[in-house]
Structure formats: C-alpha cells, structure tokens
Design an enzyme around this catalytic site. Structure first.
Site, mmCIF file in Angstrom:
data_model
loop_
_atom_site.group_PDB
_atom_site.id
_atom_site.type_symbol
_atom_site.label_atom_id
_atom_site.label_comp_id
_atom_site.label_asym_id
_atom_site.label_seq_id
_atom_site.Cartn_x
_atom_site.Cartn_y
_atom_site.Cartn_z
ATOM 1 N N GLU A 154 0.811 -1.237 0.000
ATOM 2 C CA GLU A 154 0.000 0.000 0.000
ATOM 3 C C GLU A 154 0.834 1.272 0.000
ATOM 4 O O GLU A 154 0.564 2.202 0.766
ATOM 5 C CB GLU A 154 -0.973 -0.016 1.185
ATOM 6 C CG GLU A 154 -1.899 -1.228 1.181
ATOM 7 C CD GLU A 154 -2.892 -1.242 2.332
ATOM 8 O OE1 GLU A 154 -2.804 -0.378 3.215
ATOM 9 O OE2 GLU A 154 -3.766 -2.144 2.324
ATOM 10 N N GLU A 259 -5.859 -10.842 -1.595
ATOM 11 C CA GLU A 259 -6.681 -10.646 -0.387
ATOM 12 C C GLU A 259 -8.164 -10.578 -0.747
ATOM 13 O O GLU A 259 -8.895 -9.697 -0.297
ATOM 14 C CB GLU A 259 -6.267 -9.346 0.342
ATOM 15 C CG GLU A 259 -4.787 -9.273 0.667
ATOM 16 C CD GLU A 259 -4.387 -8.065 1.506
ATOM 17 O OE1 GLU A 259 -5.268 -7.372 2.066
ATOM 18 O OE2 GLU A 259 -3.167 -7.804 1.597
HETATM 19 C C1 XIL Z 1 -6.131 -6.653 8.253
HETATM 20 C C2 XIL Z 1 -6.413 -7.846 9.154
HETATM 21 O O1 XIL Z 1 -7.297 -8.707 8.476
HETATM 22 C C3 XIL Z 1 -7.015 -7.393 10.477
HETATM 23 O O2 XIL Z 1 -7.141 -8.493 11.366
HETATM 24 C C4 XIL Z 1 -6.138 -6.310 11.105
HETATM 25 O O3 XIL Z 1 -6.785 -5.821 12.263
HETATM 26 C C5 XIL Z 1 -5.900 -5.189 10.125
HETATM 27 O O4 XIL Z 1 -5.329 -5.700 8.929
HETATM 28 N N1 XIL Z 1 -4.945 -4.919 3.606
HETATM 29 C C6 XIL Z 1 -3.895 -5.695 4.055
HETATM 30 C C7 XIL Z 1 -4.090 -6.590 5.224
HETATM 31 O O5 XIL Z 1 -2.835 -5.715 3.411
HETATM 32 O O6 XIL Z 1 -2.913 -6.740 5.979
HETATM 33 C C8 XIL Z 1 -5.222 -6.108 6.114
HETATM 34 O O7 XIL Z 1 -5.430 -7.102 7.118
HETATM 35 C C9 XIL Z 1 -6.461 -5.860 5.302
HETATM 36 C C10 XIL Z 1 -6.213 -4.786 4.276
#
Ligand code: XIL
Length: 360
Positions: A154, A259
C-alpha cells in the site's frame, strides 16, 4: 422379477456407498493457479473450527497478522516469532505454498520504528538500518520456507502518487527499492511482490504501473504485483479486473490476487459511528444479496480463469464469514458476508458457482 433387477440395485447401493470426493477449490483450479486463504492465529494453531476447512480447500496460506512488524518486532531488538513459527510449521505440515505478509507498511508498525527518541523523527540512515535489520532477521529466519513475500504494501495514494508515510518522509522514494534489495539479500530464491488495493481504478493503476516499470528498469527483483481484491458487489467491474491483470502482465510481471473478499454492506468510512442502516443483514444475507454475491464471484473467477496465464494465485482474506476482518472494518461490530463459506463453514451458492468456472 428379471435377474437384471437385483444386479442394478446392487450397483446403485454400491455407488451410494462410495464416498463422493469432496469438491475443493485447490483441486478445481490445479493447473490454473493456486487457491489460498489468510489465516489468523487460532486457525493456524489448529484451535479454530475453520482449520479443517482451510486444509481441505486451500493449497496456499497467508498470515493475516502474524508476520506484520507490530506482532513480530514490537520493540527495538526484541523479536517475537512464536506465532510466525507456528504459521510456517502449519503450512509445511500440510504441504502448502507459504506466503509472507508484509515487510513495509504504514499500518501495524510501532511508532518507535520512525523515532530517534519519543516524539523525534529518526534520520534516513537510522531508519534504513532498522529496515535492513528487520527484513534480514524476518526473511532470513524463514529462508527457503516462506516462498513469496509481500515486500511493500500500500505505498500508493488513490491518485497514483506515492502515499505520504513516515517511510517516504524519512528515507525518500528509494525506501521501496531498498526493501526489495534487503529481502533479496536475505532469501535470493524467495518471490518478491508489491501489494496494493484499488489498482483496478485508472489513476492508482497508472501510478502502480509507473512505479513497477521504474523498479524493473532499475533491476529491482520484483516478480509480481498483488491485487488485494477487496471489492464490492458491483465495483470494480470484472472487466476492469481483467484489464488490470493484462496491464501488469504487459510489464513482464506475474499477478497474485492476494486478499480477495466481497463487501456486501453499505459503504462506510473509518470513524463512522455504528448505526443500524450500516448493518442491515445481522441474521444473514437476504436472497437477492446471496444471488448477487454468487453472480459476482462467478464473474470474478471467470475473469481469473480467462487470465490464468498471468496469475499465480488467488487468495481469500479469510476462510469463513465468522472471522472476516470486514465484520470489524471500517466500522466495528457489523455482520458482513464476504467469503465463500458462511459463519458455520457451510459452502454458499457462490462456492458452487466458483467451482463451475474451473477449466475442465
Ligand atoms: C487486516 C487484518 O485482516 C485485520 O485483522 C487487522 O486488524 C488489520 O489488517 N490490507 C492488508 C491486510 O494488506 O494486511 C489487512 O489485514 C487488510 C487490508
């Protein structure tokens, strides 16, 4: 009664007695791309109801939180690898392709990382040395076992410029290439990825293409882009997803969908107060939402299959709706329904629709 009848009955009974092979995502897409899920600590420790389902369905895993800077390196010089060690051991025990997530991010990174003393920013050399030490320690520990890393997560703003973060402010633009170099030093065989969301939208995609073209031109060892795939029911369109895969493939990159989930709730923003209108389906999705989710997953997977020559992996951000991060983000305490398995671990109609898109 003709003699043939009992024979036919016997055949039928014998057929019913043969256990039907469970249809699984990992088998259905073998030869196209790996299919995976992010696991939380309870799941990879074997203490969650979803563990068996994850083993049955997926051949690659990502750590939902266990390898982020905060949990792994909470204070200077102190590393905590108990969770990450269990994560990697779980993946190995089940023959899975193990992903690492993530080395450089602006979230879940403790404040000390960016400070020389409380309230005073660190200088470039200090932060680069910390970054190198962190990456060498974490990637080096799992050398040869974690097969691919989301090195930088990101780093882009929605307009395609570099996101304003302490990494950028203190080190400058080359924090990105440095992170890839450090990771490559620590495990030369590991695949290294740039990971981000909303890359299906034109401005941010253009920024990501510029960034990745620049990294490749400098010889930075980046293999793939991760499209996070936190999508909604209607946006971005499957066509935009396909165009995005093509655009990165044209740079000579592989693509991971890293994701995936489909947010079915009304749009909300971080900081919004919880209110009933933002949480309309606490008892389960109504039929029209279930149908829309099915159609959405079918369209997305049809696109993935059509672009399978460029895709290495499709990973869901979670196993069942019960533990999805979208129940808590961006507004805490909602009931979202974003995955292929419901809160009890039962496959939804979307699961069957996804299996139907698999190449025969
Ligand atoms: C999220 C997790 O799922 C949560 O448990 C945590 O509280 C916050 O992070 N993008 C990403 C992930 O790259 O690491 C994130 O994961 C969701 C958004």
């Amino acid at each position: 009664m003709t003699p043939a009848r009992p024979v036919r009955w016997c055949l039928l009974i014998a057929l019913l007695a043969v256990p039907v092979r469970a249809a699984t995502l990992k088998d259905a897409f073998t030869g196209a791309f790996r299919v995976g899920a992010a696991l939380n600590a309870a799941q990879f420790s074997g203490e969650a109801p979803e563990t068996a389902l994850a083993v049955q369905q997926f051949n690659t895993i990502s750590p939902e939180n266990a390898l982020k800077w905060g949990p792994v390196h909470p204070s200077p010089g102190r590393f905590r690898f108990d969770g990450a060690d269990r994560y990697v051991a779980f993946g190995e025990a089940h023959g899975m392709w193990i992903v690492g997530h993530t080395l450089v991010w602006h979230r879940q990174t403790p404040a000390w990382v960016f400070e020389s003393s409380p309230g005073h920013p660190a200088d470039r050399e200090t932060l680069l040395a910390r970054l190198r030490d962190h990456i060498h320690t974490v990637v080096g520990r799992y050398r040869g076992r974690i097969r691919g890393w989301d090195v930088v997560n990101e780093a882009l703003a929605e307009d395609g410029s570099l996101r304003q973060t302490p990494w950028l402010a203190i080190i400058g633009e080359d924090y990105i290439s440095k992170a890839f170099e450090f990771a490559h030093e620590a495990d030369p065989a590991a695949e290294l990825y740039y990971n981000d969301y909303n890359l299906e939208y034109p401005e941010k995609r253009a920024g990501a293409l510029r960034l990745l073209a620049h990294l490749k031109a400098q010889g930075v060892p980046v293999r793939a882009v991760g499209l996070q795939g936190h999508v909604r029911l209607a946006t971005p369109t499957a066509a935009a997803v396909g165009d995005t895969i093509d655009a990165f493939a044209a740079l000579g990159l592989r693509v991971n969908v890293s994701e995936l989930d489909v947010d079915v709730l009304p749009p909300a923003h971080e900081g919004d107060a919880a209110r009933p209108g933002l949480d309309p389906y606490p008892g389960g999705p109504p039929p029209e939402v279930q149908r829309a989710l099915t159609a959405r997953y079918a369209a997305l997977f049809a696109t993935f299959v059509a672009h399978r020559a460029a895709l290495d992996r499709v990973t869901f951000w979670g196993v069942t709706d019960a533990a999805s991060w979208l129940n808590g983000w961006p507004v805490p305490g909602r009931t979202n329904h974003p995955l292929l398995f419901d809160r009890s671990g039962r496959p939804k109609p979307a699961f069957d629709a996804v299996l139907h898109t698999a190449p025969r």
